[in-house]
Design an enzyme around this catalytic site. Structure first.
Site, PDB file in Angstrom:
ATOM      1  N   LYS A  12      29.774  45.439  46.505  1.00  0.00           N
ATOM      2  CA  LYS A  12      30.551  44.676  47.808  1.00  0.00           C
ATOM      3  C   LYS A  12      30.565  44.826  48.678  1.00  0.00           C
ATOM      4  CE  LYS A  12      34.885  44.400  45.856  1.00  0.00           C
ATOM      5  NZ  LYS A  12      36.177  44.239  44.995  1.00  0.00           N
ATOM      6  N   TYR A  52      36.842  34.722  41.286  1.00  0.00           N
ATOM      7  CA  TYR A  52      37.655  34.859  41.451  1.00  0.00           C
ATOM      8  C   TYR A  52      38.509  33.370  41.414  1.00  0.00           C
ATOM      9  CZ  TYR A  52      35.634  39.110  43.702  1.00  0.00           C
ATOM     10  OH  TYR A  52      35.187  40.435  44.334  1.00  0.00           O
ATOM     11  N   ASN A 115      37.394  47.884  48.416  1.00  0.00           N
ATOM     12  CA  ASN A 115      37.285  48.901  47.164  1.00  0.00           C
ATOM     13  C   ASN A 115      35.473  49.346  46.873  1.00  0.00           C
ATOM     14  OD1 ASN A 115      36.900  46.763  45.470  1.00  0.00           O
ATOM     15  ND2 ASN A 115      38.900  47.012  44.453  1.00  0.00           N
ATOM     16  N   HIS A 118      32.576  45.975  41.994  1.00  0.00           N
ATOM     17  CA  HIS A 118      33.440  44.670  41.016  1.00  0.00           C
ATOM     18  C   HIS A 118      32.504  45.068  39.747  1.00  0.00           C
ATOM     19  CE1 HIS A 118      34.181  41.629  38.762  1.00  0.00           C
ATOM     20  NE2 HIS A 118      33.270  41.308  38.179  1.00  0.00           N
ATOM     21  N   GLU A 129      29.750  36.495  33.545  1.00  0.00           N
ATOM     22  CA  GLU A 129      29.849  37.368  34.337  1.00  0.00           C
ATOM     23  C   GLU A 129      28.375  37.182  34.960  1.00  0.00           C
ATOM     24  OE1 GLU A 129      32.411  40.297  35.430  1.00  0.00           O
ATOM     25  OE2 GLU A 129      33.885  38.764  35.867  1.00  0.00           O
TER      26      GLU A 129
HETATM   27  P1  IDP Z   1      39.214  44.158  40.083  1.00  0.00           P
HETATM   28  O1  IDP Z   1      38.802  44.815  40.417  1.00  0.00           O
HETATM   29  O2  IDP Z   1      40.035  45.887  39.553  1.00  0.00           O
HETATM   30  O3  IDP Z   1      38.787  44.675  38.723  1.00  0.00           O
HETATM   31  P2  IDP Z   1      41.524  41.899  40.794  1.00  0.00           P
HETATM   32  O4  IDP Z   1      42.479  41.675  40.206  1.00  0.00           O
HETATM   33  O5  IDP Z   1      40.219  41.739  39.321  1.00  0.00           O
HETATM   34  O6  IDP Z   1      40.889  43.473  40.348  1.00  0.00           O
HETATM   35  O7  IDP Z   1      40.869  41.896  42.088  1.00  0.00           O
HETATM   36  C1  IDP Z   1      39.578  41.074  42.142  1.00  0.00           C
HETATM   37  C2  IDP Z   1      39.116  41.925  44.157  1.00  0.00           C
HETATM   38  O8  IDP Z   1      40.182  41.151  44.385  1.00  0.00           O
HETATM   39  C3  IDP Z   1      39.200  42.924  43.660  1.00  0.00           C
HETATM   40  O9  IDP Z   1      38.876  44.677  43.356  1.00  0.00           O
HETATM   41  C4  IDP Z   1      39.759  43.322  45.711  1.00  0.00           C
HETATM   42  O10 IDP Z   1      38.950  43.597  45.855  1.00  0.00           O
HETATM   43  C5  IDP Z   1      40.809  41.961  45.567  1.00  0.00           C
HETATM   44  N1  IDP Z   1      42.049  42.380  45.780  1.00  0.00           N
HETATM   45  C6  IDP Z   1      43.219  42.710  44.596  1.00  0.00           C
HETATM   46  N2  IDP Z   1      44.672  42.693  44.451  1.00  0.00           N
HETATM   47  C7  IDP Z   1      44.371  42.775  45.573  1.00  0.00           C
HETATM   48  C8  IDP Z   1      46.017  42.724  46.350  1.00  0.00           C
HETATM   49  O11 IDP Z   1      46.250  42.647  45.599  1.00  0.00           O
HETATM   50  N3  IDP Z   1      44.860  43.010  48.129  1.00  0.00           N
HETATM   51  C9  IDP Z   1      43.422  42.616  48.900  1.00  0.00           C
HETATM   52  N4  IDP Z   1      43.035  42.280  47.536  1.00  0.00           N
HETATM   53  C10 IDP Z   1      43.151  42.352  46.365  1.00  0.00           C
HETATM   54 MG    MG Z   2      38.691  41.535  38.560  1.00  0.00          MG
END
Ligand code: IDP
Ligand code: MG
Length: 155
Positions: A12, A52, A115, A118, A129
């Site tokens: 990312k 997303y 983070n 992805h 995907e």
């Molecule tokens: P993942 O990336 O671990 O699969 P997902 O729940 O699919 O997690 O969420 C996708 C992305 O959305 C996360 O990696 C992060 O960048 C963002 N995200 C998810 N939950 C939150 C949150 O509670 N606050 C801010 N950003 C979030």
């Molecule tokens: Mg995810």
């Protein structure tokens, strides 16, 4: 479980801006995952909404969309034994504050939204995907010369 399971990875914008592309690729390679597709892309708003879709109604979605669409992203497909689960373990949990050292998120982030990486979360989502980000002509079937040193013939 086949040794040729595939999963989608996005490095990312924070990973690119923080010059961590090499670190991420290195941890995938060191695990023995074979790169079968890789490119730098721009994610537009429509693609962000599709990718997303499970998050569009969340309060943080506008920031997530702006973040993912504003800077380049590196998209990759890697292949290996149980690749989907193995890569999720290498990433660590979404909330990097809770991610263990030694994982990509644990070592390089302390945030839930920034983070680094992805990775597809199930085999079904990996299949979708990979198609979302790669044409079949952009994916490569080739034998890794080191294959016999990564896996025994009966794995
Ligand atoms: P993942 O990336 O671990 O699969 P997902 O729940 O699919 O997690 O969420 C996708 C992305 O959305 C996360 O990696 C992060 O960048 C963002 N995200 C998810 N939950 C939150 C949150 O509670 N606050 C801010 N950003 C979030
Ligand atoms: Mg995810």
């Amino acid at each position: 479980m086949a040794i040729n399971d595939r999963t989608l990875i996005l490095i990312k914008p924070d990973g690119i801006q923080r010059l961590l592309v090499g670190e991420v690729i290195s941890s995938l390679e060191k695990k023995g995952l074979k790169i079968v597709g890789m490119k730098m892309i721009h994610v537009d708003k429509a693609l962000a909404k599709e990718h997303y879709s499970h998050l569009v109604s969340k309060p943080f979605y506008p920031d997530l969309e702006k973040f993912i669409t504003s800077y380049p992203v590196v998209a990759m497909v890697v292949e290996g034994k149980e690749a989907v689960d193995v890569v999720r373990l290498l990433c660590g949990p979404t909330n990097a504050t809770k991610a263990e050292g030694g994982t990509i998120r644990g070592d390089f982030s302390n945030s839930t939204s920034r983070n680094i990486i992805h990775a597809s979360d199930t085999e079904e989502s990996a299949e979708k995907e990979i198609k979302r980000f790669f044409k079949s002509s952009e994916l490569f079937d080739y034998k890794l010369v080191a294959q016999d040193f990564l896996y025994a013939s009966d794995e």
